[in-house]
Motif scaffolding. Structure first.
Motif, PDB file in Angstrom:
ATOM      1  N   GLU A   1     -75.565  15.702  34.392  1.00  0.00           N
ATOM      2  CA  GLU A   1     -74.019  15.104  33.448  1.00  0.00           C
ATOM      3  C   GLU A   1     -72.854  16.055  34.194  1.00  0.00           C
ATOM      4  N   LEU A   2     -73.314  17.886  34.372  1.00  0.00           N
ATOM      5  CA  LEU A   2     -72.350  18.536  34.945  1.00  0.00           C
ATOM      6  C   LEU A   2     -71.801  18.203  35.877  1.00  0.00           C
ATOM      7  N   GLU A   3     -72.878  17.249  37.176  1.00  0.00           N
ATOM      8  CA  GLU A   3     -72.257  16.731  38.430  1.00  0.00           C
ATOM      9  C   GLU A   3     -71.838  15.810  38.848  1.00  0.00           C
ATOM     10  N   ALA A   4     -71.610  14.572  36.842  1.00  0.00           N
ATOM     11  CA  ALA A   4     -70.918  13.331  36.818  1.00  0.00           C
ATOM     12  C   ALA A   4     -69.468  14.399  36.151  1.00  0.00           C
ATOM     13  N   GLN A   5     -69.478  14.956  35.199  1.00  0.00           N
ATOM     14  CA  GLN A   5     -67.848  16.062  35.511  1.00  0.00           C
ATOM     15  C   GLN A   5     -67.381  16.719  36.821  1.00  0.00           C
ATOM     16  N   ILE A   6     -68.108  16.673  37.965  1.00  0.00           N
ATOM     17  CA  ILE A   6     -67.500  16.828  39.157  1.00  0.00           C
ATOM     18  C   ILE A   6     -66.923  16.462  39.518  1.00  0.00           C
ATOM     19  N   GLU A   7     -67.392  15.691  39.717  1.00  0.00           N
ATOM     20  CA  GLU A   7     -68.064  14.533  40.444  1.00  0.00           C
ATOM     21  C   GLU A   7     -66.272  13.270  39.978  1.00  0.00           C
ATOM     22  N   GLU A   8     -66.307  13.596  38.672  1.00  0.00           N
ATOM     23  CA  GLU A   8     -65.109  12.876  38.198  1.00  0.00           C
ATOM     24  C   GLU A   8     -63.558  13.216  37.915  1.00  0.00           C
ATOM     25  N   LYS A   9     -63.985  14.593  39.029  1.00  0.00           N
ATOM     26  CA  LYS A   9     -62.709  15.683  38.494  1.00  0.00           C
ATOM     27  C   LYS A   9     -62.394  15.384  37.568  1.00  0.00           C
ATOM     28  N   THR A  10     -63.123  16.113  36.361  1.00  0.00           N
ATOM     29  CA  THR A  10     -62.590  15.760  34.947  1.00  0.00           C
ATOM     30  C   THR A  10     -61.804  17.147  34.799  1.00  0.00           C
ATOM     31  N   ASN A  11     -60.388  17.280  34.038  1.00  0.00           N
ATOM     32  CA  ASN A  11     -60.153  18.827  33.675  1.00  0.00           C
ATOM     33  C   ASN A  11     -60.407  19.280  31.898  1.00  0.00           C
ATOM     34  N   PHE A  12     -60.043  20.223  32.648  1.00  0.00           N
ATOM     35  CA  PHE A  12     -60.850  21.928  31.528  1.00  0.00           C
ATOM     36  C   PHE A  12     -60.578  20.619  30.310  1.00  0.00           C
ATOM     37  N   GLU A  13     -59.145  20.358  29.946  1.00  0.00           N
ATOM     38  CA  GLU A  13     -59.114  19.766  28.512  1.00  0.00           C
ATOM     39  C   GLU A  13     -60.583  18.765  28.213  1.00  0.00           C
ATOM     40  N   SER A  14     -60.705  18.200  29.246  1.00  0.00           N
ATOM     41  CA  SER A  14     -61.616  16.843  29.078  1.00  0.00           C
ATOM     42  C   SER A  14     -63.003  17.430  28.681  1.00  0.00           C
ATOM     43  N   PHE A  15     -63.265  18.477  29.884  1.00  0.00           N
ATOM     44  CA  PHE A  15     -64.631  18.453  30.213  1.00  0.00           C
ATOM     45  C   PHE A  15     -65.114  19.486  29.108  1.00  0.00           C
ATOM     46  N   PHE A  16     -64.028  20.903  28.286  1.00  0.00           N
ATOM     47  CA  PHE A  16     -64.517  21.217  26.626  1.00  0.00           C
ATOM     48  C   PHE A  16     -64.808  19.617  25.622  1.00  0.00           C
ATOM     49  N   GLU A  17     -63.648  19.343  25.508  1.00  0.00           N
ATOM     50  CA  GLU A  17     -63.842  18.075  24.491  1.00  0.00           C
ATOM     51  C   GLU A  17     -65.425  17.137  25.221  1.00  0.00           C
ATOM     52  N   GLN A  18     -65.420  16.636  25.738  1.00  0.00           N
ATOM     53  CA  GLN A  18     -66.690  15.923  25.628  1.00  0.00           C
ATOM     54  C   GLN A  18     -67.888  16.527  25.958  1.00  0.00           C
ATOM     55  N   ALA A  19     -67.869  18.151  26.381  1.00  0.00           N
ATOM     56  CA  ALA A  19     -69.506  19.047  25.829  1.00  0.00           C
ATOM     57  C   ALA A  19     -70.391  18.397  25.476  1.00  0.00           C
ATOM     58  N   PRO A  20     -71.486  18.162  25.164  1.00  0.00           N
ATOM     59  CA  PRO A  20     -72.253  17.819  24.197  1.00  0.00           C
ATOM     60  C   PRO A  20     -72.711  18.471  23.361  1.00  0.00           C
ATOM     61  N   GLN A  21     -72.757  19.994  23.177  1.00  0.00           N
ATOM     62  CA  GLN A  21     -73.608  20.910  22.412  1.00  0.00           C
ATOM     63  C   GLN A  21     -72.916  22.246  23.191  1.00  0.00           C
ATOM     64  N   LEU A  22     -71.445  23.030  22.339  1.00  0.00           N
ATOM     65  CA  LEU A  22     -71.129  23.818  22.586  1.00  0.00           C
ATOM     66  C   LEU A  22     -72.309  25.047  22.204  1.00  0.00           C
ATOM     67  N   ASN A  23     -72.548  26.426  22.313  1.00  0.00           N
ATOM     68  CA  ASN A  23     -73.856  27.170  22.410  1.00  0.00           C
ATOM     69  C   ASN A  23     -72.940  27.905  21.107  1.00  0.00           C
ATOM     70  N   PRO A  24     -74.479  27.723  19.841  1.00  0.00           N
ATOM     71  CA  PRO A  24     -73.449  28.504  18.946  1.00  0.00           C
ATOM     72  C   PRO A  24     -73.029  30.427  19.446  1.00  0.00           C
ATOM     73  N   SER A  25     -73.846  30.463  20.341  1.00  0.00           N
ATOM     74  CA  SER A  25     -74.477  32.080  20.824  1.00  0.00           C
ATOM     75  C   SER A  25     -72.616  32.201  21.583  1.00  0.00           C
ATOM     76  N   ARG A  26     -72.404  31.610  21.771  1.00  0.00           N
ATOM     77  CA  ARG A  26     -71.179  31.929  22.793  1.00  0.00           C
ATOM     78  C   ARG A  26     -70.277  32.661  22.250  1.00  0.00           C
ATOM     79  N   SER A  27     -69.885  32.910  21.149  1.00  0.00           N
ATOM     80  CA  SER A  27     -69.122  33.911  20.579  1.00  0.00           C
ATOM     81  C   SER A  27     -69.884  34.989  20.576  1.00  0.00           C
TER      82      SER A  27
END
Length: 116
Positions: free
Chosen positions: A46-72
């Protein structure tokens, strides 16, 4: 209010800089990818697909499957600003990633970077 220009930049345009920064300090692309996957929940494919599609940062994070709760748990200063004090949610997500890549480049152990 105007959106910050990084939101519309493609993730693919910044990704090579993350790798270069890490490799200059003896770290690897796979470690960079591991950090990004941990943070966003993307699989490697999925990461490689996002890179290939040249997804912008906004969409990259909006489409993220599961933001890690420990990121805080990612704390500290990036670009002169404390990550935990950034109020804009998308900018905070971007800066979490920046901070973790910085920690990698500074030689921090992966267990600590991934807040294990």
């Amino acid at each position: 209010m105007t959106k910050h220009r990084i939101y519309s930049m493609s993730f693919a345009s910044v990704y090579p800089h993350y790798i270069t920064k890490a490799e200059k300090k003896g770290r690897t692309k796979s470690e960079v990818d591991e950090i990004i996957r941990w943070l966003t929940g993307y699989s490697q494919q999925e990461l490689e697909a996002q890179i290939e599609e040249k997804t912008n940062f906004e969409s990259f994070f909006e489409q993220a499957p599961q933001l890690n709760p420990s990121r805080s748990l990612v704390k500290g200063v990036i670009c002169g600003v404390r990550v935990e004090d950034i109020e804009e949610p998308l900018m905070r997500e971007i800066r979490y990633m920046d901070k973790m890549i910085d920690e990698l480049a500074k030689g921090k152990a992966m267990e600590k970077i991934l807040r294990k």
